[in-house]
Design an enzyme around this catalytic site. Sequence first.
Site, PDB file in Angstrom:
ATOM      1  N   ASP A   1     113.215   1.711  42.745  1.00 48.80           N
ATOM      2  CA  ASP A   1     114.234   0.882  42.108  1.00 48.80           C
ATOM      3  C   ASP A   1     113.497   0.255  40.926  1.00 48.80           C
ATOM      4  OD1 ASP A   1     115.943  -1.043  41.210  1.00 48.80           O
ATOM      5  OD2 ASP A   1     116.178  -2.073  43.129  1.00 48.80           O
TER       6      ASP A   1
ATOM      7  N   GLU B   1     114.963   0.934  48.033  1.00 49.08           N
ATOM      8  CA  GLU B   1     114.890  -0.531  48.084  1.00 49.08           C
ATOM      9  C   GLU B   1     114.382  -0.966  49.464  1.00 49.08           C
ATOM     10  OE1 GLU B   1     119.039  -1.384  46.894  1.00 49.08           O
ATOM     11  OE2 GLU B   1     118.254  -2.423  45.141  1.00 49.08           O
TER      12      GLU B   1
ATOM     13  N   ASP C   1     126.988   0.630  40.056  1.00 44.40           N
ATOM     14  CA  ASP C   1     126.651  -0.632  39.379  1.00 44.40           C
ATOM     15  C   ASP C   1     126.698  -0.410  37.869  1.00 44.40           C
ATOM     16  OD1 ASP C   1     126.031  -1.615  41.879  1.00 44.40           O
ATOM     17  OD2 ASP C   1     123.859  -1.374  41.638  1.00 44.40           O
TER      18      ASP C   1
ATOM     19  N   LEU D   1     114.299  -1.605  38.417  1.00 40.41           N
ATOM     20  CA  LEU D   1     114.537  -3.022  38.093  1.00 40.41           C
ATOM     21  C   LEU D   1     115.473  -3.604  39.150  1.00 40.41           C
ATOM     22  CD1 LEU D   1     113.545  -4.915  35.872  1.00 40.41           C
ATOM     23  CD2 LEU D   1     115.810  -4.717  34.853  1.00 40.41           C
ATOM     24  N   ASP D   2     114.864  -4.325  40.071  1.00 40.34           N
ATOM     25  CA  ASP D   2     115.641  -4.950  41.146  1.00 40.34           C
ATOM     26  C   ASP D   2     116.095  -6.336  40.698  1.00 40.34           C
ATOM     27  OD1 ASP D   2     116.558  -5.320  43.895  1.00 40.34           O
ATOM     28  OD2 ASP D   2     114.956  -6.808  43.966  1.00 40.34           O
TER      29      ASP D   2
ATOM     30  N   ASP E   1     117.846  -2.029  32.909  1.00 36.02           N
ATOM     31  CA  ASP E   1     117.811  -1.014  33.983  1.00 36.02           C
ATOM     32  C   ASP E   1     117.407   0.335  33.412  1.00 36.02           C
ATOM     33  OD1 ASP E   1     118.676  -2.324  36.408  1.00 36.02           O
ATOM     34  OD2 ASP E   1     120.723  -2.373  35.623  1.00 36.02           O
TER      35      ASP E   1
ATOM     36  N   GLU F   1     117.048   4.619  41.595  1.00 39.07           N
ATOM     37  CA  GLU F   1     118.388   4.027  41.605  1.00 39.07           C
ATOM     38  C   GLU F   1     119.164   4.425  40.347  1.00 39.07           C
ATOM     39  OE1 GLU F   1     118.619  -0.268  42.344  1.00 39.07           O
ATOM     40  OE2 GLU F   1     120.365  -0.364  41.056  1.00 39.07           O
ATOM     41  N   GLU F   2     118.456   4.620  39.261  1.00 38.06           N
ATOM     42  CA  GLU F   2     119.130   4.876  37.992  1.00 38.06           C
ATOM     43  C   GLU F   2     119.263   6.355  37.655  1.00 38.06           C
ATOM     44  OE1 GLU F   2     120.590   2.325  37.076  1.00 38.06           O
ATOM     45  OE2 GLU F   2     119.397   0.809  38.104  1.00 38.06           O
TER      46      GLU F   2
HETATM   47  P1  AHG Z   1     119.820  -4.116  41.851  1.00 30.94           P
HETATM   48  O1  AHG Z   1     119.756  -5.073  40.704  1.00 30.94           O
HETATM   49  O2  AHG Z   1     118.652  -3.176  41.892  1.00 30.94           O
HETATM   50  O3  AHG Z   1     121.132  -3.392  41.962  1.00 30.94           O
HETATM   51  O4  AHG Z   1     119.622  -4.930  43.220  1.00 30.94           O
HETATM   52  C1  AHG Z   1     120.234  -6.150  43.415  1.00 30.94           C
HETATM   53  C2  AHG Z   1     120.271  -6.407  44.883  1.00 30.94           C
HETATM   54  C3  AHG Z   1     119.189  -7.324  45.409  1.00 30.94           C
HETATM   55  O5  AHG Z   1     118.026  -7.413  44.669  1.00 30.94           O
HETATM   56  C4  AHG Z   1     119.867  -8.658  45.551  1.00 30.94           C
HETATM   57  O6  AHG Z   1     119.331  -9.421  46.597  1.00 30.94           O
HETATM   58  C5  AHG Z   1     121.299  -8.283  45.782  1.00 30.94           C
HETATM   59  O7  AHG Z   1     121.490  -7.030  45.196  1.00 30.94           O
HETATM   60  C6  AHG Z   1     122.223  -9.264  45.183  1.00 30.94           C
HETATM   61  O8  AHG Z   1     123.520  -8.930  45.511  1.00 30.94           O
HETATM   62  P2  AHG Z   1     124.705 -10.001  45.427  1.00 30.94           P
HETATM   63  O9  AHG Z   1     124.975 -10.201  43.971  1.00 30.94           O
HETATM   64  O10 AHG Z   1     125.832  -9.360  46.154  1.00 30.94           O
HETATM   65  O11 AHG Z   1     124.215 -11.247  46.100  1.00 30.94           O
HETATM   66 MN    MN Z   2     117.671  -3.450  43.721  1.00 34.21          MN
HETATM   67 MN    MN Z   3     117.907  -1.854  40.354  1.00 32.55          MN
END
Ligand code: AHG
Ligand code: MN
Ligand code: MN
Length: 330
Positions: A113, A276, A63, A115-116, A69, A92-93
């Site tokens: 995680d 997560e 990501d 920052l989700d 983050d 995660e980071e």
């Molecule tokens: P993160 O920001 O920690 O990578 O997690 C994002 C996750 C979760 O929180 C969310 O429901 C999903 O990814 C969203 O993914 P899409 O953009 O594919 O919907």
């Molecule tokens: Mn997340």
């Molecule tokens: Mn995250």
Amino acid sequence: MAAGTTLGRHLMEEGSWRKDGADDLRALLEPVALAGKILAREVDQAALAGKLGLAGDQNATGDMQKKLDVIGNEIVMDAFSGCSVVAGIASEELEEAVIMSTSDDARYLLCTDPLDGSSNTDVNAPLGTIFGILRRGRTGELSGEEFLQKGSELVCAGYVLYGTSTVLVYTVGAGVHGFTLDKGVGEFVLTHEDIRCPEKGAVYSANVGRHKDWEAGVRKYLDYVTDKDKPSGRPHSLRYTGALVADLHRCLLDGGMYFYPGDPGSPNGKLRLLYECAPLACVAEQAGGAASTGRGRLLDVVPEAIHQRTPIAIGSVENVALFERFVAEE
Ligand code: AHG
Ligand code: MN
Ligand code: MN
């Protein structure tokens, strides 16, 4: 417990840990609360302080990292730096697990995680911090393998949700409790004692933009929840924030289910098991809900790698059971 109970007081009175682990529980959750307060402030101020947007690097799962983050990860690590009972952190980071304490008292491991939902940072939508605490079976040099425990081994888990208010929710295996941050005095105050997830709900939460890539059983489940059938409360309503923490919080309070299945390009979906899905599955089960990979209990999956992904369906117990039936029938 009386109204006006702070998190600190609640932890002192937490019955299930009072005998042999009350000090540990406080030592583990105080840094979570501190990180939550600081991150709430950072999130509030980010646009004013030039902290929105991308940081410029990729994280371990590919990501693009947002500035928040990176800041979130530093805040969590700083908060735990003085916590001698935590031996190491998997985040995660962070590419690899990091050693935090070499003390013989370091009996726990933190999975986080920080920052989700970080795609929400720049659009003022909800964010979260997820945490799970595992016990360490030994002392001495920490190895990353020690984190590879199934979710049912978690001794404490929860999240902080940065939404219209900041809420900290945790479980130590004896119910689930939620605390709202009173920003005026800087205290988390008990507002949601013993959260119980409704057995079923009429809300589903998923990135349905991807439904053409889902396996047949999951697509049929989507057909089912979007079909009209008044007696069974269908169609269900779609609510999807882009932050699992926020969507799960709604499911816990109002009922319903979040799911993120696999697809041919990513058979295990998107979300990561260790920091997560497993901690949130632990919270869901403790609140009387459920969490599944679609093919079995999520908390029974033994991770093979720190950043391993897993498909997930999480929320009300009847919704999750029905989802599993649709997947099994195909
Ligand atoms: P993160 O920001 O920690 O990578 O997690 C994002 C996750 C979760 O929180 C969310 O429901 C999903 O990814 C969203 O993914 P899409 O953009 O594919 O919907
Ligand atoms: Mn997340
Ligand atoms: Mn995250």
